[in-house]
Design an enzyme around this catalytic site. Sequence first.
Site, mmCIF file in Angstrom:
data_model
loop_
_atom_site.group_PDB
_atom_site.id
_atom_site.type_symbol
_atom_site.label_atom_id
_atom_site.label_comp_id
_atom_site.label_asym_id
_atom_site.label_seq_id
_atom_site.Cartn_x
_atom_site.Cartn_y
_atom_site.Cartn_z
ATOM 1 N N CYS A 3 -17.653 129.204 130.873
ATOM 2 C CA CYS A 3 -18.289 128.798 129.629
ATOM 3 C C CYS A 3 -19.733 129.219 129.722
ATOM 4 O O CYS A 3 -20.125 129.846 130.690
ATOM 5 C CB CYS A 3 -18.189 127.296 129.409
ATOM 6 S SG CYS A 3 -19.378 126.386 130.390
ATOM 7 N N LYS A 629 -27.674 158.018 140.671
ATOM 8 C CA LYS A 629 -26.528 158.315 139.829
ATOM 9 C C LYS A 629 -25.961 159.699 140.120
ATOM 10 O O LYS A 629 -24.774 159.895 140.241
ATOM 11 C CB LYS A 629 -26.946 158.207 138.355
ATOM 12 C CG LYS A 629 -25.822 158.453 137.361
ATOM 13 C CD LYS A 629 -24.805 157.329 137.407
ATOM 14 C CE LYS A 629 -23.582 157.617 136.570
ATOM 15 N NZ LYS A 629 -22.442 156.814 137.045
HETATM 16 N N1 GLU Z 1 -16.203 120.065 132.937
HETATM 17 C C1 GLU Z 1 -16.826 120.163 131.660
HETATM 18 C C2 GLU Z 1 -15.869 119.834 130.535
HETATM 19 O O1 GLU Z 1 -14.683 119.815 130.695
HETATM 20 C C3 GLU Z 1 -17.462 121.525 131.427
HETATM 21 C C4 GLU Z 1 -16.464 122.631 131.443
HETATM 22 C C5 GLU Z 1 -17.114 123.967 131.195
HETATM 23 O O2 GLU Z 1 -17.588 124.583 132.190
HETATM 24 O O3 GLU Z 1 -17.129 124.400 130.036
HETATM 25 O O4 GLU Z 1 -16.297 119.560 129.476
#
Ligand code: GLU
Length: 634
Positions: A3, A629
């Site tokens: 994320c 390169k």
């Molecule tokens: N553990 C958190 C959740 O489930 C964050 C997960 C994530 O890295 O987005 O909300």
Amino acid sequence: MCCSIIGYCGDDGAAPVLVRGLKRMEYRGYDSVGVATLLPTDGAKDRDGRHDKANENDDNNDNCTKIMIRKGTGKVSDVNAEFGLDALPGKVGIGHTRWASHGKVTNVNAHPHQSSRGGVAIVHNGIIANFEVLRRDLENDGYLFCSDTDSEVIANLLHRHYVQTGDVKESMMRTVCMLEGEYAFVAMFEDDGTLAAARLHQPLVLGVGNDDLFISSDVLGFIEYTDEAVYVQDRNIVIAGGGGATAATTYEIFDFEGSAAEYEVTKVSKEFGDAYRGDYAHFTLREIYEQNQTMLKVNEGAGNGLEEAASLIRSSGGTVYLTGSGSSYNATLVAKYLFSHYAGIGMESIMSSELQFAANSIRRGAVLVAVSQSGESADVLNAVKIARNADCRIISIVNVLTSSLAHESDVVVGMGCGPEIGVAATKSFTSQLVVLYRIMAELAGGVAADALLPDMDDGVKAVAGAVSQVLENPAEIQRIAREIRDVSDIYVLGRGVHYPIAVEAALKIKELTYIHAEGIAGGELKHGPLALMDSSAYVIIINPFDSTYEETLTSAREIGARGAKIIGVSDRASDVYDYWIEVPSMSASAGADFAALYPVLEIVPIQILAYYAALERDKDPDYPRNLAKSVTVR
Ligand code: GLU
């Protein structure tokens, strides 16, 4: 886990900057998105003048006066259209895309989360392993929880510690020493708009602009605003902004014990320019991600070259040499196997720098296929010169059509993959492979009846589709990249046509991460490499489900029995693998058997792995040390 987190403080409206950053980090994968900003003290109207109350879609909204949160499940653009994330007012904010680990994918579980007593909101990437104990303790203290996430404890802990100490740094230190697991989080403190972030085994980068600061999972979060970045070290805390607008660009970095940490402000990409703004953090990443397109453009780039090359090889009288350096040489090793297996044509592949030592045996009038991205590699040009002296005809497979190599050649086959700037070859390698497959297919004409060769147009489309799937799901690869961050040796094993890919994979790992890596031919395991296998070794097993599968699985078992960690790259799961990088099956893709094209696919996840492992190790993937390169000197 995958994320993005992002924080912003500065001169601009925070929310639009955060939403743009989250969009650019979309490739990381997510299920929910949210933004929180700190309301300016003069009022609570959003940019559209629509609302003046905080947390309109957050259940836990009663106690907060200044922090506004909007969040929901789905894509950044959809959630933004529904809730107007980017219309939130304020010059300080935090944002998140969530990949749920604790608690379902719901609006309430989406981040940001704030303390039930207000005052602080957080976005968190990773997991808090001991959240249950912490949550019980906080509940006993009267804190409320509205989500099922592990993350919410961070907001309440910070609140508790801030009330106790009145100090952001002290609150952060007390909080991180209670958290177990792996995390990066950014917290926004309501009192004076301070942003504070901490990192334990999850990425965190600080972007330093002229009038603003960014704290993000990835430089992509802020690359269009600044290319000055601090790769925050593990177990470090960043405290940024606070104290009103004049302090918006001040920041400090500490270790978890509170001592000033050492850090370096680096230029993210030396050739970062307008053309690349809004795209990727590094040319290498961009080039890896272009491959599902570039491999489809090979026909366009090659023009008549494919047929001309095939007809020159046909008229060669039976002797064909292949040459190249680095990745281009590895491409020739794949080609040697392909031409033999599918077209019944034997070829000798000679490293360009070694060809001089074979000069006396180069057959007069033979054909030399020279492979080079730049067409300026001195070793390749020298090999061509030696072959010319033996009256050989030259076919070049080259990306730069104006290059010296193209100029020296009888037939030029362009790769058409566009400029490759990252020093480590990625898209040029897969395009070279596709060129070689296509030339081979021109020649095959049913020669090898036992070998199944698909229609190349369909095959290349199928492999491009499979590459797209790999590119869309880098989460497991990123997890493995973190895992191999500190290892000293990685081995890559493949059999048959997968052996040259193992060698190429090892080269990528070496170039990008500086970890020692070595390709092993499956059958050679017992002739030496098995002696290296113990519990400290990591071995990548290239094992698609084709004729090499069973034997390679046996090799994996032999290695696993010695305690080494096994990373399987395969379309089939196996209990032998400690980690599994899943690639789509090419055997039953679109109802046809495209297994012949596995090599083009299987290198891609390893490029991604090498890229992310480089970032984990704070190496610049675009400019590996000591390498250039185009090696124009011998
Ligand atoms: N553990 C958190 C959740 O489930 C964050 C997960 C994530 O890295 O987005 O909300």
